[in-house]
Design an enzyme around this catalytic site. Sequence first.
Site, PDB file in Angstrom:
ATOM      1  N   ARG A   1      -9.743  77.019  94.477  1.00 47.40           N
ATOM      2  CA  ARG A   1      -9.944  78.463  94.295  1.00 47.40           C
ATOM      3  C   ARG A   1     -10.029  79.207  95.619  1.00 47.40           C
ATOM      4  O   ARG A   1      -9.606  80.359  95.707  1.00 47.40           O
ATOM      5  CB  ARG A   1     -11.207  78.714  93.469  1.00 47.40           C
ATOM      6  CG  ARG A   1     -10.989  78.350  92.023  1.00 47.40           C
ATOM      7  CD  ARG A   1     -12.205  78.574  91.186  1.00 47.40           C
ATOM      8  NE  ARG A   1     -11.871  78.436  89.779  1.00 47.40           N
ATOM      9  CZ  ARG A   1     -12.756  78.407  88.794  1.00 47.40           C
ATOM     10  NH1 ARG A   1     -14.043  78.499  89.072  1.00 47.40           N
ATOM     11  NH2 ARG A   1     -12.362  78.288  87.557  1.00 47.40           N
TER      12      ARG A   1
ATOM     13  N   GLY B   1      -9.515  76.658  80.488  1.00 45.21           N
ATOM     14  CA  GLY B   1     -10.065  75.731  81.486  1.00 45.21           C
ATOM     15  C   GLY B   1      -9.578  74.306  81.315  1.00 45.21           C
ATOM     16  O   GLY B   1      -9.058  73.688  82.243  1.00 45.21           O
TER      17      GLY B   1
ATOM     18  N   LYS C   1     -12.361  74.301  69.110  1.00 44.25           N
ATOM     19  CA  LYS C   1     -12.909  75.069  67.980  1.00 44.25           C
ATOM     20  C   LYS C   1     -12.020  76.204  67.518  1.00 44.25           C
ATOM     21  O   LYS C   1     -11.550  76.994  68.323  1.00 44.25           O
ATOM     22  CB  LYS C   1     -14.231  75.688  68.406  1.00 44.25           C
ATOM     23  CG  LYS C   1     -15.373  74.716  68.540  1.00 44.25           C
ATOM     24  CD  LYS C   1     -16.601  75.550  68.767  1.00 44.25           C
ATOM     25  CE  LYS C   1     -17.868  74.756  68.893  1.00 44.25           C
ATOM     26  NZ  LYS C   1     -18.906  75.666  69.403  1.00 44.25           N
TER      27      LYS C   1
ATOM     28  N   GLY D   1     -11.765  82.406  79.627  1.00 44.92           N
ATOM     29  CA  GLY D   1     -12.036  83.492  78.682  1.00 44.92           C
ATOM     30  C   GLY D   1     -11.206  84.730  78.971  1.00 44.92           C
ATOM     31  O   GLY D   1     -10.719  85.392  78.042  1.00 44.92           O
TER      32      GLY D   1
HETATM   33  P1  ADP Z   1      -9.531  75.225  76.795  1.00 49.21           P
HETATM   34  O1  ADP Z   1     -10.660  75.029  77.769  1.00 49.21           O
HETATM   35  O2  ADP Z   1      -8.205  74.878  77.373  1.00 49.21           O
HETATM   36  O3  ADP Z   1      -9.550  76.579  76.132  1.00 49.21           O
HETATM   37  P2  ADP Z   1     -11.042  73.965  74.675  1.00 49.21           P
HETATM   38  O4  ADP Z   1     -12.281  74.102  75.489  1.00 49.21           O
HETATM   39  O5  ADP Z   1     -10.917  74.796  73.458  1.00 49.21           O
HETATM   40  O6  ADP Z   1      -9.745  74.159  75.603  1.00 49.21           O
HETATM   41  O7  ADP Z   1     -10.894  72.462  74.154  1.00 49.21           O
HETATM   42  C1  ADP Z   1     -10.864  71.379  75.018  1.00 49.21           C
HETATM   43  C2  ADP Z   1     -11.646  70.218  74.477  1.00 49.21           C
HETATM   44  O8  ADP Z   1     -11.266  69.924  73.148  1.00 49.21           O
HETATM   45  C3  ADP Z   1     -11.397  68.973  75.273  1.00 49.21           C
HETATM   46  O9  ADP Z   1     -12.610  68.563  75.857  1.00 49.21           O
HETATM   47  C4  ADP Z   1     -10.899  67.970  74.262  1.00 49.21           C
HETATM   48  O10 ADP Z   1     -11.425  66.666  74.443  1.00 49.21           O
HETATM   49  C5  ADP Z   1     -11.377  68.537  72.948  1.00 49.21           C
HETATM   50  N1  ADP Z   1     -10.558  68.092  71.823  1.00 49.21           N
HETATM   51  C6  ADP Z   1      -9.249  68.295  71.625  1.00 49.21           C
HETATM   52  N2  ADP Z   1      -8.820  67.708  70.500  1.00 49.21           N
HETATM   53  C7  ADP Z   1      -9.892  67.106  69.960  1.00 49.21           C
HETATM   54  C8  ADP Z   1     -10.111  66.319  68.767  1.00 49.21           C
HETATM   55  N3  ADP Z   1      -9.102  66.057  67.934  1.00 49.21           N
HETATM   56  N4  ADP Z   1     -11.363  65.884  68.524  1.00 49.21           N
HETATM   57  C9  ADP Z   1     -12.363  66.155  69.359  1.00 49.21           C
HETATM   58  N5  ADP Z   1     -12.236  66.883  70.480  1.00 49.21           N
HETATM   59  C10 ADP Z   1     -11.017  67.352  70.789  1.00 49.21           C
HETATM   60 MG    MG Z   2     -12.734  74.570  77.481  1.00 48.82          MG
END
Ligand code: ADP
Ligand code: MG
Length: 395
Positions: free
Chosen positions: A37, A353, A201, A376
């Site tokens: 960064r 992230g 989620k 976000g």
């Molecule tokens: P980002 O940070 O890119 O927005 P998220 O925070 O929504 O992504 O999701 C990332 C997390 O979701 C990772 O830590 C990953 O391990 C978890 N994840 C993805 N698929 C699954 C799954 N099928 N079951 C449990 N955890 C999952």
């Molecule tokens: Mg995340």
Amino acid sequence: MTIKRIDQLPLAGKRVFCRVDFNVPLNDRGEVADDTRIRAALPTLRQVLEAGGHLICASHLGRPKGKVVAGLRMEPVGARLAELLGGDYRVLVTDEPAGDGARRVVAEMGDKDVVLLENLRFDPGETSNGDGFARELAAMADVYVNDAFGTAHRAHASTVGMVAHVDCRGAGLLMMREVEALGRLLGDVERPFVALLGGAKVSDKVAVVEHLLQRVDGLAIGGAMANTFIAAQGGQLGASMVEKDSLDVARRVLDKAERRGVELLLPVDAVTGPSIDAPEGQVEPANAISEGQMALDIGPETRAAFRDKLLAAKTVFWNGPMGVFESPAFSAGTFEMARAIADSGAFSVVGGGDSVAAIQRSGLADSITHISTGGGASLEFVEGKQLPGLRALEE
Ligand code: ADP
Ligand code: MG
């Protein structure tokens, strides 16, 4: 909306306040563990210095919650910044983010000095957007530059409050790149436009999903998020992560996709295991997971179907890993999608992230058009929300 770029601002001889994102990870010795960064901000900072501006950098670091936390001082960040700037620049870190001491350091800075203010979040006025703190920050600046896209969705003193009190304002180079790339997704895109969504989620992402449904031609959903959709269609998910509270939302999204004629792809198979630490997985139908097993990655048939969609796309937005990519047993789906996006040659934007961490780890980051640094903030931008930190820069 018109936002001035840094090269349209008067910089020579001015005190230029740069809101940067120096929220870097520190190791257990308190040193900067990853300086990505800081490096990313250098082009903007150099532009100020080369134009003869007096550079004042400001950032938050971690979550000190309005109090001084010794382990979250900017001192190690300042040391790394000095190394990266090279030449004979001296980086002076103030004792406080604002106040008499900081003001004096700024007033007395020489031509080869760069000031780095102490952690902005040591002052409760930063996150509360307190007017007193905002004015103290503004009093140190002739020109305000925001290059911290990742905090642009927060109305804080350093991103919003102070801006009205400075005569000249604009966006740094990183900020401009984010606005241009993410902005392209909201405009007239080349079609087909395909979104690939995953991650943990549905509830975190539902606003993005609903907004994207109005824009995309195809939507492929993987990750834990897909489980909730499959459960909403009556599938058996075993011990997989399912958000029971979001089943209705998932049904609404499925209906909306159908009404709008958006092709919505869900996994047909999954790599499953008894826990996220399982050393290896097995392939099962995505809607008939055995008892005690969790869907932890998209399966091979799903990967092939998603890959075909991505290869045909001219515009791609990706947020959210396809599985538990942190474990080698469940990372193949995520990495294969990274490969498919790279191979598609589409205009591609990856945000989030964990998604960005995954793309870096895949070794394919160079084949992606734009890797958004905001978690976000990127999602809120893609939702079509006005980010307060950007609105504050408008003329
Ligand atoms: P980002 O940070 O890119 O927005 P998220 O925070 O929504 O992504 O999701 C990332 C997390 O979701 C990772 O830590 C990953 O391990 C978890 N994840 C993805 N698929 C699954 C799954 N099928 N079951 C449990 N955890 C999952
Ligand atoms: Mg995340």
